[in-house]
Design a protein around this motif. Structure first.
Motif, short mmCIF file in Angstrom:
data_model
loop_
_atom_site.label_atom_id
_atom_site.label_comp_id
_atom_site.label_asym_id
_atom_site.label_seq_id
_atom_site.Cartn_x
_atom_site.Cartn_y
_atom_site.Cartn_z
N VAL A 1 55.54 -25.63 -116.20
CA VAL A 1 54.49 -25.41 -117.01
C VAL A 1 53.26 -25.59 -116.53
CG1 VAL A 1 53.75 -25.61 -119.44
CG2 VAL A 1 55.95 -25.85 -119.05
N ASP A 2 52.44 -24.36 -116.77
CA ASP A 2 50.91 -24.65 -116.35
C ASP A 2 50.14 -24.70 -117.48
OD1 ASP A 2 48.48 -24.34 -115.08
OD2 ASP A 2 48.64 -22.63 -113.70
N ASP A 3 49.79 -26.05 -117.69
CA ASP A 3 49.17 -26.45 -119.00
C ASP A 3 47.79 -26.99 -118.52
OD1 ASP A 3 50.28 -28.61 -117.81
OD2 ASP A 3 50.68 -29.50 -119.78
N ARG A 4 47.41 -26.78 -117.46
CA ARG A 4 46.06 -27.03 -116.99
C ARG A 4 44.76 -26.55 -117.80
NH1 ARG A 4 46.02 -25.51 -110.60
NH2 ARG A 4 46.64 -23.61 -111.74
N LYS A 5 43.65 -27.24 -117.58
CA LYS A 5 42.51 -26.74 -118.04
C LYS A 5 41.82 -25.73 -116.90
CE LYS A 5 41.52 -30.90 -120.90
NZ LYS A 5 40.52 -31.98 -121.29
N ALA A 6 42.52 -24.76 -116.84
CA ALA A 6 41.77 -23.78 -115.90
C ALA A 6 41.78 -22.45 -116.55
CB ALA A 6 42.94 -23.52 -114.64
N ARG A 7 40.88 -21.47 -115.90
CA ARG A 7 40.78 -20.08 -116.48
C ARG A 7 42.22 -19.44 -116.28
NH1 ARG A 7 36.60 -20.65 -113.02
NH2 ARG A 7 37.58 -19.20 -111.41
N PRO A 8 42.63 -18.33 -117.02
CA PRO A 8 43.60 -17.47 -116.95
C PRO A 8 43.84 -17.08 -115.72
CG PRO A 8 42.74 -16.90 -118.87
CD PRO A 8 41.76 -18.05 -118.45
N GLY A 9 42.91 -16.37 -115.07
CA GLY A 9 42.90 -15.78 -113.62
C GLY A 9 43.05 -16.89 -112.54
N VAL A 10 42.75 -18.04 -112.69
CA VAL A 10 43.04 -19.15 -111.59
C VAL A 10 44.61 -19.26 -111.90
CG1 VAL A 10 42.88 -21.54 -111.12
CG2 VAL A 10 41.13 -20.01 -111.65
N LYS A 11 45.21 -19.33 -112.95
CA LYS A 11 46.65 -19.66 -113.30
C LYS A 11 47.50 -18.80 -112.86
CE LYS A 11 45.98 -23.05 -117.08
NZ LYS A 11 46.55 -22.97 -118.65
N PHE A 12 47.00 -17.29 -112.99
CA PHE A 12 47.89 -16.44 -112.48
C PHE A 12 48.00 -16.17 -111.02
CE2 PHE A 12 46.61 -14.19 -116.89
CZ PHE A 12 47.71 -14.59 -117.33
N ALA A 13 46.66 -16.52 -110.38
CA ALA A 13 46.68 -16.29 -108.97
C ALA A 13 47.52 -17.59 -108.48
CB ALA A 13 45.33 -16.60 -108.34
N ASP A 14 47.50 -18.57 -108.88
CA ASP A 14 48.35 -19.86 -108.51
C ASP A 14 49.89 -19.54 -108.63
OD1 ASP A 14 46.29 -20.97 -107.41
OD2 ASP A 14 46.09 -22.61 -109.18
N ALA A 15 50.15 -18.74 -109.87
CA ALA A 15 51.44 -18.44 -110.05
C ALA A 15 52.19 -17.63 -108.84
CB ALA A 15 51.86 -17.81 -111.52
N ASP A 16 51.19 -16.68 -108.76
CA ASP A 16 51.80 -15.64 -107.72
C ASP A 16 51.73 -16.42 -106.25
OD1 ASP A 16 52.09 -13.36 -109.22
OD2 ASP A 16 50.15 -12.60 -108.82
N LEU A 17 50.83 -17.15 -105.88
CA LEU A 17 50.80 -17.87 -104.51
C LEU A 17 52.01 -18.87 -104.63
CD1 LEU A 17 49.54 -18.87 -102.10
CD2 LEU A 17 48.10 -20.41 -103.67
N LEU A 18 52.48 -19.57 -105.86
CA LEU A 18 53.54 -20.66 -105.78
C LEU A 18 54.86 -19.64 -105.63
CD1 LEU A 18 52.38 -23.13 -108.31
CD2 LEU A 18 52.32 -23.33 -105.87
N GLY A 19 54.89 -18.64 -106.13
CA GLY A 19 56.00 -17.89 -105.89
C GLY A 19 57.41 -17.78 -106.81
N MET A 20 57.22 -18.57 -107.88
CA MET A 20 58.39 -18.55 -108.59
C MET A 20 58.70 -17.39 -109.16
SD MET A 20 57.70 -21.86 -108.63
CE MET A 20 56.12 -22.38 -109.03
N PRO A 21 60.13 -17.10 -109.32
CA PRO A 21 60.68 -15.74 -109.58
C PRO A 21 60.24 -15.26 -110.94
CG PRO A 21 62.36 -17.27 -108.54
CD PRO A 21 61.15 -17.85 -108.98
N HIS A 22 60.10 -15.88 -111.80
CA HIS A 22 60.03 -15.28 -113.25
C HIS A 22 58.67 -16.07 -114.08
CE1 HIS A 22 63.86 -13.44 -112.70
NE2 HIS A 22 64.32 -14.47 -112.38
N ARG A 23 57.97 -15.15 -114.42
CA ARG A 23 56.56 -15.83 -115.19
C ARG A 23 56.63 -15.38 -116.64
NH1 ARG A 23 51.08 -13.57 -113.51
NH2 ARG A 23 51.29 -12.21 -115.07
N LEU A 24 56.19 -16.41 -117.44
CA LEU A 24 56.13 -16.14 -118.94
C LEU A 24 54.69 -16.62 -119.25
CD1 LEU A 24 59.70 -17.64 -120.20
CD2 LEU A 24 58.96 -15.36 -120.12
#
Length: 572
Positions: free
Chosen positions: A506-529
């Motif tokens: 769970v990405d529940d950090r105090k971060a901007r949506p763009g940062v979270k989406f970029a990190d989700a792609d970088l980390l490479g988990m197969p499925h994103r909600l």
């Protein structure tokens, strides 16, 4: 796991020290950190991937009947001295002394140690066959560690060693290990090929490498889809041409080539293709003399094949300029087979050429219109060259292709190389001492992680094969501190997925949506909600598949079943 509780540091910039994409992305994603040259710390997310690979390897080794043990990483010198490898292994061996001045090494491999165990524990043929394995840290003191995990000095390896009374038993286990390796790489979601290979410094009569196919691979893999032939380039046979040599049509003519020493330079001057030229390489002979090896101008010498020729010194050594001058009366760039006094061995493709160009054995000159049988005695022929794309497959299925591969596994039929050297024998059925035959089977567990990234990535980051992903699903929570309903919905979804056996980050950090989406792609988990206020108002969350980029909106009540369907049944 919650990212707010994980001190994860990611980077947009490519680290300066990272040369290949796997090294770049693992550093950028915070999965790996460099301690010293060729030494790395596995951070929490990276370690989860490593442990998943390790578990698949362990499960399939157990399924194949291998027995897990754990041998010391530090090994006494006297074991290596028994086999002669203390000196032969060279500077790759990290040597050390204890307080009593006894010599040890940090094990790069464990043939000596396991053979010592076998000679102590195995006394009768009734105890055979047996196959031991371990998953353990190895160390090889690479002269130039590079490419991150691909060429690290310290690495995690699975090495297995089997012991047998006869060759039939050894072959059976060898094939069982080949099948187990294929299952391992298939389960991990990798595109791979097993190939026939050279046994190298480990030794043995037969070996097979397993390569993950990737453009960044260091090894060239020759294969044919039509007949399943596959081999490392150094081992792939180049078949003799099926068509006979054409009749000579040109007279022999000496042409001036004052500044042209290379094939390309001669071809440019004479306006001919490289395949109509011959090049002559002079190598050391086993008896102290020299041998001339002749290839077509567009082909490359295969040093493994050349070193295996009767009469050629091994390891292969090219003659220096002074030796060539003394033997042929010319510099290396002008030597040719016509009139040379050295023994000549021609590659099959070179031996079928007619009207070819070659060196004249005179400084500044080449011969045009040369022909075997007329100007030169018919040569001894052999397979001397590297295969090229389009060559016929030895399996008869058509032309071969060449791809790049990353070696992640290697299996060997060792025979009695180590057991004889270390007197590891058992009593056979007749009560006679018989040296055990051995097999050796290695997998680079940590290297698999890098190879997977080299094969599975895009401009945005890693795309993990599902079986290797640190988490199966990442939930991106948009502005969690501004909306209690968003936080509550994300927490409920997190709990529901975990209760259903899904691994969730769970990405529940105090971060901007763009940062979270970029990190989700970088980390490479197969499925994103993605859980946000706008979607929740409609009773929905957003789903995105990392590999395809496909997106859709899901009703909250359907998410768990949807994800379970995406993940499929758990492996048996």
């Amino acid at each position: 796991m919650r990212l707010s509780q994980l001190p994860l540091t990611t980077f947009k910039e490519v680290p300066a020290e990272a040369e290949v994409i796997s090294h770049q992305l693992m550093l950028r994603a915070g999965m790996l950190r460099r301690l010293a040259s060729g030494l790395f710390t596995w951070m929490p997310l990276g370690l989860r991937v490593l442990r998943k690979v390790e578990q698949v390897v362990r499960e399939e080794m157990d399924r194949a009947g291998a027995l897990e043990l754990l041998m010391p990483a530090v090994q006494p010198a006297e074991l290596w001295q028994e086999t002669g490898r203390w000196d032969l292994y060279g500077n790759l061996l990290l040597r050390m002394r204890d307080r009593h001045e006894r010599e040890f090494c940090f094990g790069p491999t464990h043939e000596e140690v396991i053979t010592d165990i076998a000679r102590r524990e195995l006394k009768s043929y009734r105890q055979l066959p047996v196959n031991y394995y371990q998953i353990q840290t190895k160390f090889r003191d690479e002269i130039r560690p590079r490419f991150g995990l691909m060429r690290a000095r310290e690495f995690l390896m699975k090495d297995a060693y089997s012991f047998h009374l006869d060759h039939a038993s050894l072959q059976k286990t060898y094939e069982a290990m080949a099948d187990a390796y294929a299952t391992i790489f298939t389960r991990l979601g990798l595109r791979f090929r097993p190939v026939e290979a050279d046994s190298g410094e480990i030794g043995g009569a037969r070996s097979q490498e397993f390569h993950v196919l990737a453009d960044s691979g260091e090894d060239a893999i020759v294969y044919c889809d039509a007949d399943d032939f596959a081999a490392n380039l150094e081992m792939a046979p180049a078949l003799a041409p099926a068509t006979p040599r054409s009749a000579a049509t040109q007279r022999l003519d000496k042409v001036s080539t004052p500044n042209q020493r290379t094939i390309d330079e001669v071809c440019d001057l004479l306006d001919i293709p490289a395949q109509q030229c011959l090049k002559t390489l002079v190598v050391a002979a086993a008896d102290g003399g020299l041998i001339a090896l002749v290839l077509r101008g567009d082909h490359e010498l295969n040093p493994i094949k050349a070193a295996a020729l009767p009469g050629v010194a091994a390891p292969l050594r090219l003659a220096d300029a002074a030796e060539v001058q003394a033997a042929a009366g010319c510099p290396p760039g002008f030597i040719g087979p016509v009139g040379v006094t050295l023994p000549v061995i021609a590659d099959h493709s070179a031996a079928v050429l007619a009207d070819f160009v070659c060196g004249a054995n005179e400084d500044g000159f080449h011969l045009a219109g040369a022909n075997w049988g007329r100007d030169i005695p018919e040569p001894e022929t052999a397979d001397l060259r590297n295969v090229v794309a389009g060559d016929p497959s030895p399996g008869g299925g058509g032309p071969v292709r060449i791809a790049r591969g990353i070696e992640v596994g290697h299996i060997f039929e060792l025979g009695d190389k180590y057991s004889r050297a270390m007197n590891a024998s058992v009593l056979d059925q007749d009560g006679k001492e018989s040296p055990m035959l051995m097999g050796c089977y290695g997998i680079g567990v940590s290297r698999i992680v890098a190879a997977a990234i080299e094969q599975n990535h895009d401009d945005n980051g890693i795309i993990w094969p599902e079986p290797m992903a640190p988490f199966q699903v990442v939930i991106v929570v948009l502005n969690p501190k501004k909306s209690e309903s968003v936080t509550a919905a994300a927490d409920a979804l997190y709990d529901d997925l975990q209760n259903a056996g899904v691994e969730v980050l769970v990405d529940d950090r105090k971060a901007r949506p763009g940062v979270k989406f970029a990190d989700a792609d970088l980390l490479g988990m197969p499925h994103r909600l993605t859980v946000g206020e706008r979607g929740l108002a409609a009773g929905q969350v957003e789903y995105r598949e990392r590999r395809s980029g496909a997106e859709e909106k899901l009703a909250l009540d359907d998410v768990v079943k949807f994800i379970q369907a995406k993940l499929g049944p758990a492996p048996a």
